[in-house]
Structures are given as structure tokens and as C-alpha cells.
Design a protein around this motif. Structure first.
Motif, PDB file in Angstrom:
ATOM      1  N   ASP A  56       0.866  -1.176   0.000  1.00  0.00           N
ATOM      2  CA  ASP A  56       0.000   0.000   0.000  1.00  0.00           C
ATOM      3  C   ASP A  56       0.905   1.229   0.000  1.00  0.00           C
ATOM      4  O   ASP A  56       1.476   1.594   1.028  1.00  0.00           O
ATOM      5  N   PHE A  57       1.027   1.892  -1.167  1.00  0.00           N
ATOM      6  CA  PHE A  57       1.965   3.000  -1.278  1.00  0.00           C
ATOM      7  C   PHE A  57       1.540   4.188  -0.414  1.00  0.00           C
ATOM      8  O   PHE A  57       2.382   4.901   0.129  1.00  0.00           O
ATOM      9  N   ALA A  58       0.254   4.419  -0.292  1.00  0.00           N
ATOM     10  CA  ALA A  58      -0.210   5.533   0.537  1.00  0.00           C
ATOM     11  C   ALA A  58       0.247   5.336   1.977  1.00  0.00           C
ATOM     12  O   ALA A  58       0.719   6.270   2.641  1.00  0.00           O
ATOM     13  N   GLU A  59       0.108   4.112   2.448  1.00  0.00           N
ATOM     14  CA  GLU A  59       0.553   3.813   3.824  1.00  0.00           C
ATOM     15  C   GLU A  59       2.060   3.875   3.923  1.00  0.00           C
ATOM     16  O   GLU A  59       2.638   4.406   4.884  1.00  0.00           O
ATOM     17  N   ALA A  60       2.760   3.335   2.912  1.00  0.00           N
ATOM     18  CA  ALA A  60       4.212   3.269   2.957  1.00  0.00           C
ATOM     19  C   ALA A  60       4.864   4.640   2.959  1.00  0.00           C
ATOM     20  O   ALA A  60       5.942   4.832   3.515  1.00  0.00           O
ATOM     21  N   LEU A  61       4.216   5.621   2.325  1.00  0.00           N
ATOM     22  CA  LEU A  61       4.813   6.941   2.169  1.00  0.00           C
ATOM     23  C   LEU A  61       4.242   7.969   3.140  1.00  0.00           C
ATOM     24  O   LEU A  61       4.564   9.157   3.042  1.00  0.00           O
ATOM     25  N   ALA A  62       3.417   7.529   4.065  1.00  0.00           N
ATOM     26  CA  ALA A  62       2.810   8.448   5.022  1.00  0.00           C
ATOM     27  C   ALA A  62       3.890   9.138   5.848  1.00  0.00           C
ATOM     28  O   ALA A  62       4.795   8.505   6.392  1.00  0.00           O
ATOM     29  N   GLY A  63       3.816  10.465   5.901  1.00  0.00           N
ATOM     30  CA  GLY A  63       4.730  11.220   6.748  1.00  0.00           C
ATOM     31  C   GLY A  63       6.046  11.599   6.112  1.00  0.00           C
ATOM     32  O   GLY A  63       6.832  12.333   6.713  1.00  0.00           O
ATOM     33  N   VAL A  64       6.321  11.132   4.892  1.00  0.00           N
ATOM     34  CA  VAL A  64       7.594  11.474   4.257  1.00  0.00           C
ATOM     35  C   VAL A  64       7.431  12.790   3.499  1.00  0.00           C
ATOM     36  O   VAL A  64       6.310  13.185   3.141  1.00  0.00           O
ATOM     37  N   PRO A  65       8.518  13.509   3.233  1.00  0.00           N
ATOM     38  CA  PRO A  65       8.403  14.772   2.504  1.00  0.00           C
ATOM     39  C   PRO A  65       7.693  14.598   1.165  1.00  0.00           C
ATOM     40  O   PRO A  65       7.888  13.601   0.464  1.00  0.00           O
ATOM     41  N   ALA A  66       6.898  15.581   0.810  1.00  0.00           N
ATOM     42  CA  ALA A  66       6.081  15.499  -0.398  1.00  0.00           C
ATOM     43  C   ALA A  66       6.893  15.243  -1.662  1.00  0.00           C
ATOM     44  O   ALA A  66       6.474  14.442  -2.512  1.00  0.00           O
ATOM     45  N   PRO A  67       8.068  15.881  -1.864  1.00  0.00           N
ATOM     46  CA  PRO A  67       8.830  15.601  -3.083  1.00  0.00           C
ATOM     47  C   PRO A  67       9.233  14.132  -3.203  1.00  0.00           C
ATOM     48  O   PRO A  67       9.220  13.562  -4.299  1.00  0.00           O
ATOM     49  N   VAL A  68       9.585  13.511  -2.074  1.00  0.00           N
ATOM     50  CA  VAL A  68       9.963  12.088  -2.092  1.00  0.00           C
ATOM     51  C   VAL A  68       8.751  11.240  -2.438  1.00  0.00           C
ATOM     52  O   VAL A  68       8.829  10.311  -3.248  1.00  0.00           O
ATOM     53  N   ALA A  69       7.620  11.541  -1.823  1.00  0.00           N
ATOM     54  CA  ALA A  69       6.396  10.779  -2.100  1.00  0.00           C
ATOM     55  C   ALA A  69       6.004  10.891  -3.570  1.00  0.00           C
ATOM     56  O   ALA A  69       5.590   9.901  -4.191  1.00  0.00           O
ATOM     57  N   ARG A  70       6.154  12.098  -4.132  1.00  0.00           N
ATOM     58  CA  ARG A  70       5.798  12.265  -5.553  1.00  0.00           C
ATOM     59  C   ARG A  70       6.737  11.446  -6.439  1.00  0.00           C
ATOM     60  O   ARG A  70       6.281  10.781  -7.375  1.00  0.00           O
ATOM     61  N   ARG A  71       8.027  11.520  -6.164  1.00  0.00           N
ATOM     62  CA  ARG A  71       8.973  10.739  -6.982  1.00  0.00           C
ATOM     63  C   ARG A  71       8.703   9.253  -6.857  1.00  0.00           C
ATOM     64  O   ARG A  71       8.748   8.509  -7.847  1.00  0.00           O
ATOM     65  N   ALA A  72       8.412   8.812  -5.660  1.00  0.00           N
ATOM     66  CA  ALA A  72       8.132   7.386  -5.452  1.00  0.00           C
ATOM     67  C   ALA A  72       6.884   6.964  -6.205  1.00  0.00           C
ATOM     68  O   ALA A  72       6.847   5.915  -6.850  1.00  0.00           O
ATOM     69  N   GLY A  73       5.850   7.787  -6.129  1.00  0.00           N
ATOM     70  CA  GLY A  73       4.607   7.458  -6.820  1.00  0.00           C
ATOM     71  C   GLY A  73       4.784   7.365  -8.318  1.00  0.00           C
ATOM     72  O   GLY A  73       4.272   6.444  -8.968  1.00  0.00           O
ATOM     73  N   ARG A  74       5.531   8.318  -8.884  1.00  0.00           N
ATOM     74  CA  ARG A  74       5.736   8.317 -10.333  1.00  0.00           C
ATOM     75  C   ARG A  74       6.634   7.173 -10.787  1.00  0.00           C
ATOM     76  O   ARG A  74       6.433   6.588 -11.855  1.00  0.00           O
ATOM     77  N   ALA A  75       7.627   6.838  -9.983  1.00  0.00           N
ATOM     78  CA  ALA A  75       8.623   5.857 -10.412  1.00  0.00           C
ATOM     79  C   ALA A  75       8.230   4.418 -10.133  1.00  0.00           C
ATOM     80  O   ALA A  75       8.666   3.513 -10.847  1.00  0.00           O
ATOM     81  N   ALA A  76       7.407   4.207  -9.092  1.00  0.00           N
ATOM     82  CA  ALA A  76       7.224   2.820  -8.665  1.00  0.00           C
ATOM     83  C   ALA A  76       5.809   2.416  -8.308  1.00  0.00           C
ATOM     84  O   ALA A  76       5.581   1.238  -8.019  1.00  0.00           O
ATOM     85  N   ALA A  77       4.853   3.326  -8.349  1.00  0.00           N
ATOM     86  CA  ALA A  77       3.504   2.963  -7.912  1.00  0.00           C
ATOM     87  C   ALA A  77       2.917   1.817  -8.727  1.00  0.00           C
ATOM     88  O   ALA A  77       2.152   1.008  -8.213  1.00  0.00           O
ATOM     89  N   ARG A  78       3.253   1.729 -10.031  1.00  0.00           N
ATOM     90  CA  ARG A  78       2.731   0.647 -10.874  1.00  0.00           C
ATOM     91  C   ARG A  78       3.818  -0.350 -11.253  1.00  0.00           C
ATOM     92  O   ARG A  78       3.657  -1.126 -12.196  1.00  0.00           O
TER      93      ARG A  78
END
Length: 414
Positions: A56-78
Motif C-alpha cells: 500500500d503506497f499511501a501507507e508506505a509513504l505516510a509522513g515522508v516529505p512530499a517531493p519524495v512521495a511524488r517521486r516514489a509514486g511516479r517511479a514505482a507505484a505501478r
């Protein structure tokens, strides 16, 4: 071989018994077993495994800086499961180490990915698309089919521009990754290195071959027990942030433990059978690098897969190093709870070692009924309190790859 020492300032873990270090620690203390029955009538392969499930990426990235969460979502969410898990634990470990907000220059942060043959499941899925409609094979597959996609995605998500590499060594991959990261830190090549043990998402072909080889069990894992019949596959990804002690002090970072020595050696063997002499050499080298005698070791996280030959060989090697006196160390095998997490095993079990030492306990083995070697001081079916300052974590791989990592904790913390 000298490794530093290297300070452990961040940890992240996802496996069948827990997501996050706190949940993982609690599961170890309880002796929770993540191994379940997974019989597939279409194959003759293994009947049991310890599976991770979806990330669950939303759970995994909770609380991390927004730029990191955005990069993670774009690079690895799918991305495939293994890559999603790797990103999740790496971000968790760096967040734990307080490295996501620019505490260190990006070119002073390195990345080491431990694991190989990571794309089989994805290749199988893309192969089905190729058979149906070649024009629909995604161009991104040209990158996804490379193991190094893990390295590229992780460096992008973490904005890490220091030295990096992908390390393979079968079941010893995780320990080799730790040693490589510690060497980069000790040599001053980077100030911190994120070491990620990659998830082994085995294909049916790989599972069947291992089963036919006689390596996999048709029952839950029973390390060092007379009823052992092989290993049970586990899925996990785990990450450590290793940092130069000077860097950790200057940042006032929490230091969970130190990697104080390691041993890696080959035993000139291309097969799957273990070698007692090679295992002894690896443990002796780790102690020599740490500058500590065997009597200082209070605990060994054994490779302990549940393979009859492997368990007997490691038991003999442990007796040669530590003897059978009253001061011999406690021994257990985390694979009894998590299954054998293959490439991630070394990193996962280093974390298991650290949290046990810091927590003042050693986790139980719920299926240990009759020890194959009574002279070993095995932890039984209940957890035990223990105040241990120095431990070894062993990892041995097919092809004669022997590794041992020495881990020290300064005092014990709940």
C-alpha cells in the motif's frame, strides 16, 4: 576484512510477519510465524511459503516529505511487487535516519541493492503480452527487465547521487550488500549508504526447480530440528542506512548498532552443498575484522534454513568456532518465522539481530522440538531475555558463498 565500523542509523522492513520495524520487533518477540499453506494443484512444487502481499503506497509513504512521495509514486507505484517493496523500505529507512530532508549532500549518499534474478515474474507477464500483441509490450520493459532498474529507481526516489551498485550472491546477497555498503562508508566514498535487500519473487519454474533439487520443504520450516526437511520460501524486502560514525555524530543521529566486522569467502564449490570449512573461515574472518574473540559473541543469527545438510553443516561450524562450553552463544534462526527470504535474508536478519539485541530478548523457534545438536545453545519455543552486546549474522549461498557479519550494540534499549 575491515569494514569500518559503520553506524546503522536507519532501518526499514516489510515481510510476512510485519511491516515496519516496530511491528517486526513485536512479531519476533511473540514468535509469530508468517508461513502458510499455499498448495498449487497445477504444480508439484512447495506447499508452504511466507508471502508478503501487496504494498500500500499511501501507507508506505505516510509522513515522508512530499517531493519524495511524488517521486516514489511516479517511479514505482505501478512497478512490479519487488520494486514497490524496495522503494517502500528504502524510504522508510531513510525517513528513520532523517536523510530525506537534505541532511547530507546528495552526492554523499550511496545505494547498494542486494539481489539478482529479480525480474522473472515481470518477464513472464510481459511474455504473455508479447504472445498476444507484440505492439503492446511497453517500452519501459526494456528497463524493467534489468535488475539495475532497482538501483536506478531507488537512486531517483531518494535523490541519491553517490556511488551505487547491484550485488548478487544467492542467499548470501544481503550480507554481501551490507559489507559493500560498509566498505563504501569506511573508505569515505560516501557519508551514508542505503543497503536494500531485494524481494525474491520466484517464478513457478524457479520454485519447481528448487523443489526438485530437494532444497524446499513440503512442511513448515524447522531449523536445527530433527524433523527438518528443507527451506520454505519467504518474501521480504529490508533496508539499512549505514553511515560513517563521524557523519552520524555530526548529525546527532540515532545509532542503533554498528557493523564492526565481516567475512566473505568462497569454498571453490559450484554446487548447492554447504562447506563447513568455508563457514568457519567466514565467521573467523568476521571476528578477526572486529578484533573480538569468539567468547565475546553472545548470539548468532544462524543461516538455519531447515535443510538437513545445511543445518548439520552450520551446527558443526558453530561448534568449531565457539565450542560447547558454558559461555557459548545463543543461536536461533529467523527463517523459522519469516521463511527463507533469499536475497533479502541478510538485511532482514541483520535488522532482526539489531532489534533483539536492543530489546534484550531472543526470539523463539516455535517448531523446535528435538535439536539435531544438543551442544548448541538453541533458543527454544519461548522467547528468552538476553543482554547481548556482540552478535554474528550468517548467510550462506549456493555456489560456495560464505558470509558472516559482526554486529555490536552499545548497551541495550527497549
Amino acid at each position: 576484512m575491515s569494514t569500518g565500523p559503520a553506524a546503522v542509523t536507519g532501518m526499514g522492513v516489510r515481510c510476512a510477519i510485519g511491516t515496519g520495524v516496530a511491528a517486526f520487533t513485536a512479531a519476533l518477540r511473540r514468535g509469530t510465524c508468517g508461513i502458510t499453506e499455499v498448495r498449487d494443484p497445477a504444480t508439484l512444487g512447495p506447499a508452504y511459503a511466507a508471502l508478503l502481499g501487496e504494498v500500500d503506497f499511501a501507507e508506505a509513504l505516510a509522513g515522508v516529505p512530499a517531493p519524495v512521495a511524488r517521486r516514489a509514486g511516479r517511479a514505482a507505484a505501478r512497478a512490479p511487487l519487488g520494486l514497490r517493496a524496495a522503494v517502500a523500505v528504502a524510504v522508510q529507512a531513510c525517513h528513520d535516519a532523517d536523510l530525506l530532508g537534505g541532511a547530507l549532500a546528495r552526492d554523499r549518499i550511496g545505494v547498494v541493492v542486494a539481489g539478482h534474478n529479480l525480474t522473472g515474474q515481470y518477464a513472464q507477464q510481459v511474455g504473455q503480452t508479447l504472445a498476444r500483441a507484440p505492439a503492446r509490450v511497453p517500452g519501459r520493459a526494456a528497463l524493467r527487465l534489468l535488475d539495475s532498474d532497482h538501483l536506478g529507481v531507488l537512486s531517483h526516489v531518494l535523490d541519491a547521487a553517490g556511488e551505487g551498485c547491484q550485488i548478487g550472491g544467492a542467499s548470501a546477497s544481503g550480507n554481501i550488500g551490507i559489507v559493500t555498503g560498509a566498505r563504501l562508508v569506511a573508505a569515505g566514498v560516501v557519508d551514508a549508504c542505503v543497503v536494500v535487500g531485494a524481494l525474491a519473487d520466484l517464478t513457478p519454474l524457479e520454485m519447481q526447480a528448487l523443489f526438485n533439487l530437494g532444497a524446499m520443504a513440503d512442511q513448515p520450516c524447522r531449523p536445527f530440528d530433527a524433523g527438518h526437511r528443507g527451506f520454505v520460501p519467504g518474501q521480504a524486502s529490508a533496508a539499512l542506512v549505514l553511515e560513517h560514525p563521524d557523519s552520524a555524530r555530526s548529525r546527532r543521529a540515532t545509532v542503533y548498532a554498528e557493523i564492526v566486522g565481516a567475512g566473505i569467502c568462497l569454498d571453490a564449490n559450484s554446487g548447492a552443498n554447504p562447506d563447513e570449512h568455508g563457514e568457519v573461515r567466514a565467521m573467523a574472518a568476521a571476528l578477526a575484522a572486529a578484533g573480538r574473540p569468539p567468547g565475546d559473541v553472545g548470539y548468532v543469527n544462524a543461516h538455519g534454513t531447515g535443510s538437513p545438510l545445511g543445518d548439520r553443516t552450520e551446527a558443526a561450524a558453530l561448534l568449531r568456532i565457539f565450542g560447547s562450553g558454558a559461555d557459548r552463544p545463543w543461536v536461533n534462526a529467523t527463517k523459522a518465522l519469516t521463511g527463507h527470504c533469499l536475497y533479502a535474508a541478510g538485511v532482514l536478519e541483520a535488522i532482526a539481530t539489531i532489534v533483539q539485541l536492543r530489546g534484550g530478548f531472543l526470539h523463539p523457534d516455535p517448531r523446535l522440538v528435538e535439536s539435531i545438536e544438543p551442544r548448541l545453545r538453541l533458543v527454544g519455543r519461548e522467547p528468552i531475555p538476553a543482554r547481548v552486546g556482540l552478535a554474528l549474522s550468517n548467510g550462506f549461498g549456493f555456489g560456495g558463498i560464505n558470509t558472516s557479519v559482526a554486529i555490536a550494540v552499545d548497551g541495550n534499549s527497549p
